[in-house]
Design a protein around this motif. Structure first.
Motif, short mmCIF file in Angstrom:
data_model
loop_
_atom_site.label_atom_id
_atom_site.label_comp_id
_atom_site.label_asym_id
_atom_site.label_seq_id
_atom_site.Cartn_x
_atom_site.Cartn_y
_atom_site.Cartn_z
N ILE A 258 6.85 -3.10 -2.17
CA ILE A 258 6.35 -2.50 -0.93
C ILE A 258 5.90 -3.64 -0.01
O ILE A 258 5.05 -4.45 -0.39
N ASP A 259 6.50 -3.70 1.17
CA ASP A 259 6.17 -4.76 2.13
C ASP A 259 5.10 -4.29 3.11
O ASP A 259 4.91 -3.08 3.32
N THR A 260 4.44 -5.24 3.73
CA THR A 260 3.48 -4.90 4.77
C THR A 260 4.20 -4.19 5.92
O THR A 260 5.27 -4.63 6.35
N GLY A 261 3.63 -3.09 6.37
CA GLY A 261 4.26 -2.32 7.44
C GLY A 261 4.94 -1.09 6.89
O GLY A 261 4.52 -0.51 5.89
N TRP A 262 6.02 -0.68 7.56
CA TRP A 262 6.69 0.58 7.23
C TRP A 262 7.78 0.39 6.18
O TRP A 262 8.63 -0.49 6.30
N ASN A 263 7.74 1.25 5.16
CA ASN A 263 8.72 1.25 4.07
C ASN A 263 9.24 2.68 3.89
O ASN A 263 8.45 3.61 3.72
N LEU A 264 10.55 2.84 3.90
CA LEU A 264 11.16 4.15 3.65
C LEU A 264 11.56 4.19 2.18
O LEU A 264 12.54 3.57 1.77
N ILE A 265 10.77 4.90 1.38
CA ILE A 265 10.90 4.80 -0.08
C ILE A 265 11.35 6.13 -0.69
O ILE A 265 11.26 7.19 -0.08
N GLY A 266 11.84 6.02 -1.92
CA GLY A 266 12.24 7.20 -2.69
C GLY A 266 11.33 7.39 -3.89
O GLY A 266 10.45 6.56 -4.17
N TYR A 267 11.58 8.47 -4.61
CA TYR A 267 10.81 8.80 -5.80
C TYR A 267 11.80 9.16 -6.90
O TYR A 267 12.52 10.16 -6.80
N ALA A 268 11.86 8.34 -7.96
CA ALA A 268 12.92 8.45 -8.96
C ALA A 268 12.44 9.12 -10.25
O ALA A 268 12.54 8.55 -11.34
N ARG A 269 11.91 10.31 -10.11
CA ARG A 269 11.57 11.13 -11.28
C ARG A 269 12.01 12.57 -11.03
O ARG A 269 12.21 12.97 -9.89
N LEU A 270 12.10 13.34 -12.12
CA LEU A 270 12.52 14.73 -12.00
C LEU A 270 11.35 15.71 -12.01
O LEU A 270 11.56 16.92 -12.00
N SER A 271 10.13 15.19 -12.05
CA SER A 271 8.95 16.06 -12.00
C SER A 271 7.94 15.47 -11.02
O SER A 271 7.89 14.26 -10.80
N SER A 272 7.15 16.34 -10.44
CA SER A 272 6.14 15.91 -9.47
C SER A 272 5.01 15.16 -10.18
O SER A 272 4.76 15.37 -11.36
N ALA A 273 4.32 14.31 -9.42
CA ALA A 273 3.19 13.56 -9.98
C ALA A 273 2.14 13.34 -8.91
O ALA A 273 2.46 13.18 -7.72
N ASN A 274 0.88 13.33 -9.32
CA ASN A 274 -0.26 13.16 -8.43
C ASN A 274 -0.28 11.75 -7.85
O ASN A 274 -0.01 10.77 -8.54
N LEU A 275 -0.63 11.64 -6.56
CA LEU A 275 -0.64 10.33 -5.90
C LEU A 275 -1.62 9.36 -6.55
O LEU A 275 -1.34 8.17 -6.67
N ASP A 276 -2.79 9.85 -6.94
CA ASP A 276 -3.78 8.96 -7.55
C ASP A 276 -3.27 8.35 -8.85
O ASP A 276 -3.64 7.23 -9.21
N ASP A 277 -2.41 9.09 -9.55
CA ASP A 277 -1.83 8.57 -10.79
C ASP A 277 -0.63 7.66 -10.49
O ASP A 277 -0.41 6.68 -11.19
N LEU A 278 0.12 8.01 -9.45
CA LEU A 278 1.34 7.26 -9.14
C LEU A 278 1.06 5.93 -8.46
O LEU A 278 1.69 4.91 -8.78
N ILE A 279 0.15 5.94 -7.48
CA ILE A 279 -0.10 4.73 -6.69
C ILE A 279 -1.61 4.44 -6.69
O ILE A 279 -2.30 4.67 -5.68
N PRO A 280 -2.14 3.95 -7.80
CA PRO A 280 -3.58 3.72 -7.89
C PRO A 280 -4.04 2.40 -7.27
O PRO A 280 -5.24 2.19 -7.07
N ASP A 281 -3.10 1.49 -6.98
CA ASP A 281 -3.46 0.15 -6.53
C ASP A 281 -3.15 -0.09 -5.05
O ASP A 281 -2.86 -1.21 -4.63
N ALA A 282 -3.19 0.97 -4.26
CA ALA A 282 -2.93 0.82 -2.83
C ALA A 282 -4.07 0.07 -2.15
O ALA A 282 -5.16 -0.08 -2.70
N SER A 283 -3.80 -0.39 -0.94
CA SER A 283 -4.84 -1.05 -0.14
C SER A 283 -5.56 -0.03 0.73
O SER A 283 -5.00 1.03 1.07
N ASP A 284 -6.78 -0.33 1.07
CA ASP A 284 -7.57 0.57 1.90
C ASP A 284 -6.85 0.84 3.22
O ASP A 284 -6.43 -0.09 3.92
N GLY A 285 -6.67 2.12 3.54
CA GLY A 285 -6.02 2.50 4.78
C GLY A 285 -4.51 2.67 4.69
O GLY A 285 -3.87 3.04 5.69
N ASP A 286 -3.91 2.42 3.53
CA ASP A 286 -2.48 2.68 3.37
C ASP A 286 -2.20 4.15 3.62
O ASP A 286 -3.02 5.02 3.29
N GLU A 287 -1.02 4.43 4.18
CA GLU A 287 -0.68 5.81 4.54
C GLU A 287 0.67 6.20 3.95
O GLU A 287 1.59 5.38 3.87
#
Length: 332
Positions: A258-287
């Motif tokens: 993930i680069d600084t700024g805008w990233n158009l990303i995908g999700y490579a799983r067949l089941s949904s997952a909670n954001l807090d579990d998926l991306i726990p190491d984000a920076s403050d203010g990430d959107e």
């Protein structure tokens, strides 16, 4: 002298013809049929064990393999030729097999190729394992003596991931999507073969758009964008709603830059997952932004810590905009 040479040639020719008429005896061997097999996780494949030898009555087989990769679930002895049979599968990764022809039922000793029996092998995890005829595997003659000339030919089983399917529903208009499976063919012509004339696909790479358009007259997709990739998000503008049937294997663990700024990303799983579990190491203010007939968002607050907003999870088949305040590697 000429007569002697002619006589010699005749003798040699006669011997050669006799050898061809009798046939050359094959080397004594025990082997698998097929020698190499392929099976998917959760499915089974049958593998036969054969012996081709001269003057034998039976034997014992110590077959070893990687039990974390495959499991041998059954053994069927060829009782038509070997009335006496025994199978021990107590130890993981090891099969003990005993077999013998009975004097009262079979002409002893045996000579030729005989099927000893059939293994049923289940795939457990992706990888490869050798099917090895290990120490103490032996073939015996009718006096109980080991035939030491036997060649033991090992085999292999390759275990492939299980095939999964996913229905990617596209609405008329704009769709923010991603590919949740590892596909064998990622070309747009294959993945989006049901497209309508004028459908468009957009990828965002290094701050620039890469596009392709579907033309029914070709028929096919035309543009700089030719394939879809895991971990990437895409805008798909459909002129007619339709469902894309995806068939592939589980993408496994992912590591996405993930680069600084805008990233158009995908999700490579067949089941949904909670954001807090998926991306726990984000920076403050990430959107994070998702689009489903309208925008749904979440923001990461280090003080919580966690994600807060209307967007609480990531779903298979969806694409996302991620605005990062600092670069990081997203592992999940």
């Amino acid at each position: 002298m000429v007569r002697v040479r002619k006589l010699t040639y005749l003798i040699v020719a006669s011997v050669l013809l006799s050898l061809f008429a009798m046939g050359v005896s094959a080397e004594d061997e025990v082997y698998l049929e097929p020698q190499n097999s392929t099976v998917r996780i959760g499915e089974t494949v049958d593998v036969e064990i054969w012996v081709n030898a001269t003057g034998f009555q039976g034997g014992q087989i110590n077959l070893t393999y990687n039990s974390s990769c495959v499991n041998i679930t059954d053994w069927v002895n060829n009782s038509a030729d070997f009335e006496i049979g025994y199978w021990n599968s107590i130890t993981d990764g090891r099969e003990w097999i005993l077999f013998a022809a009975n004097y009262s039922e079979t002409e002893i000793p045996l000579t030729g190729a005989y099927k000893i029996g059939t293994l049923t092998i289940e795939g457990l995890s992706p990888g490869s394992t050798e099917l090895k005829f290990s120490e103490n595997s032996s073939i015996f003659d009718d006096y109980g003596n080991e035939i030491t000339t036997v060649k033991w030919i090992n085999g292999r089983v390759d275990v492939e991931p299980q095939i999964s399917t996913f229905e990617l529903s596209l609405v008329d208009g704009w769709n923010l999507i991603s590919i949740p499976l590892e596909l064998s063919d990622t070309s747009l012509d294959t993945v989006f073969s049901g497209a309508s004339d004028g459908d468009e696909l957009y990828a965002y790479e290094d701050g620039a758009w890469v596009t392709a358009t579907y033309y029914s007259a070709l028929p096919g997709w035309y543009g700089d964008l030719t394939n879809v990739e895991l971990d990437k998000g895409y805008w798909y503008r459909a002129n007619t709603a339709y469902t894309v049937l995806l068939e592939g294997v589980d993408a496994g663990s992912r590591s996405v830059q993930i680069d600084t700024g805008w990233n158009l990303i995908g999700y490579a799983r067949l089941s949904s997952a909670n954001l807090d579990d998926l991306i726990p190491d984000a920076s403050d203010g990430d959107e994070l932004y998702a689009y489903d007939t309208g925008w749904v968002t979440a923001t990461y607050y280090s003080a919580l810590p966690g994600w807060y907003g209307d967007l609480g999870s990531m779903e298979p088949g969806k694409g996302y905009w991620y605005r990062a305040n600092a670069p990081f590697t997203w592992d999940y």
